[in-house]
Design an enzyme around this catalytic site. Sequence first.
Site, PDB file in Angstrom:
ATOM      1  N   ARG A 173       6.424   6.282  13.812  1.00 40.21           N
ATOM      2  CA  ARG A 173       7.833   6.588  13.586  1.00 40.21           C
ATOM      3  C   ARG A 173       8.244   7.646  14.591  1.00 40.21           C
ATOM      4  NH1 ARG A 173       5.434   6.615   8.365  1.00 40.21           N
ATOM      5  NH2 ARG A 173       6.252   4.984   6.964  1.00 40.21           N
ATOM      6  N   LYS A 196       5.174   9.802   6.158  1.00 47.21           N
ATOM      7  CA  LYS A 196       6.042  10.181   5.047  1.00 47.21           C
ATOM      8  C   LYS A 196       5.221  10.757   3.909  1.00 47.21           C
ATOM      9  CE  LYS A 196       9.909   7.003   5.835  1.00 47.21           C
ATOM     10  NZ  LYS A 196      10.744   5.920   5.247  1.00 47.21           N
ATOM     11  N   HIS A 264      12.956   2.932  16.680  1.00 48.72           N
ATOM     12  CA  HIS A 264      12.282   2.256  15.571  1.00 48.72           C
ATOM     13  C   HIS A 264      11.995   0.793  15.897  1.00 48.72           C
ATOM     14  CE1 HIS A 264      10.888   3.111  11.542  1.00 48.72           C
ATOM     15  NE2 HIS A 264      11.303   1.927  11.137  1.00 48.72           N
ATOM     16  N   ARG A 267       8.530   0.330  17.003  1.00 48.59           N
ATOM     17  CA  ARG A 267       7.594   0.290  15.868  1.00 48.59           C
ATOM     18  C   ARG A 267       7.583  -1.113  15.261  1.00 48.59           C
ATOM     19  NH1 ARG A 267       5.218   3.267  11.495  1.00 48.59           N
ATOM     20  NH2 ARG A 267       6.028   2.699   9.433  1.00 48.59           N
ATOM     21  N   HIS A 290       2.858   2.149   5.474  1.00 47.87           N
ATOM     22  CA  HIS A 290       3.774   1.697   4.434  1.00 47.87           C
ATOM     23  C   HIS A 290       3.141   1.910   3.060  1.00 47.87           C
ATOM     24  CE1 HIS A 290       6.107  -1.272   7.217  1.00 47.87           C
ATOM     25  NE2 HIS A 290       6.564  -0.038   7.297  1.00 47.87           N
ATOM     26  N   TYR A 299       7.912  -8.515   7.971  1.00 50.35           N
ATOM     27  CA  TYR A 299       7.518  -9.027   9.285  1.00 50.35           C
ATOM     28  C   TYR A 299       7.033 -10.465   9.205  1.00 50.35           C
ATOM     29  CZ  TYR A 299       7.911  -4.141  10.547  1.00 50.35           C
ATOM     30  OH  TYR A 299       8.404  -2.882  10.747  1.00 50.35           O
TER      31      TYR A 299
END
Length: 322
Positions: A173, A196, A264, A267, A290, A299
């Site tokens: 990210r 995150k 992004h 990514r 994730h 995806y």
Amino acid sequence: MPKLIRREMPDIFYTADDKLMEVISDWQKWILTERRCSVMTASSYGRDLSAFLSFLNTYKEEVPSLKMLESLSVTDFRAFLASRTKEDISRTSLARNLSTLRNFYRFCEKNVIFTNPAISVIRSPSVPKALPHPVSQNQAFEMIKVAKELEKLSWMGDRDVAFLVLLYGCGLRISEALSLDVKDRPKSDSMVVFGKGNKERVVPVLKQVRLTIEKYLEHRPDGAPANSPLFIGSQGERVNPGVMQRQIRRIRDALGLPDTVTPHALRHSFATHLLSGGADLRSIQELLGHESLSTTQRYTALDEVHLMQVYNAAHPRAKVKE
């Protein structure tokens, strides 16, 4: 009209009285330490709350206070969301605004500061599940090539190249890449990244990624001290996301690429190209950091769209008219 009372947190101005400012300060510390959010995420929450308080100052014609926040009705919250809608912000941003307010109100309730059940009545706007917009392999290589040419200072061109290669080569990210210090740079075939929630993950690193970053550091005018930010600006300060987002806009304009080409998007490209190459979803989930597999599964849908396009373009029966 009451006189505005503004208090400043890092990069954020709040319209609030002293007691409310104390609570906001505690809330932000809690976000960073207990929730383990990144500084950038905490800043996003802060800007959302700042917009809400600014709205209340005008809407209620008085400086926001704890008492005011406790007494707000469902109508008041809806009025704020309506005002944001008129500003033409996206439904995704609107949903995040409401999520921030719920987060702040839960913090106040948990710490026995005040309780207001009205916030729980407001429904979040539905957010469309848009497919990611990756760039092709050729586009990614072209972006990396042009990045070097657009900067007047050679070392800053090397910086932009290293930044793009890190995002595309490791799937980071933008916040993860810009939060790195020189000492955190990849020195082997893997590196540790804090994503995150400050969650740690190990990311494989190609030799070309390492060499590109080392080349940039060799040309840095400050000698690249170990404790300094990995990506710096002309004054030696840590580069903020807006600077790199602007650089990407310059690059895509030079190449005539669509607006969907953002940091992004690189990514996204990392993920889709791995999927096309045969990587399984669980592995990609781990590499991207994730929390939910459903996020990674987007995806798969994207790959199916690509396969159908290839099929329709190449299969002889697809060209037969009914």
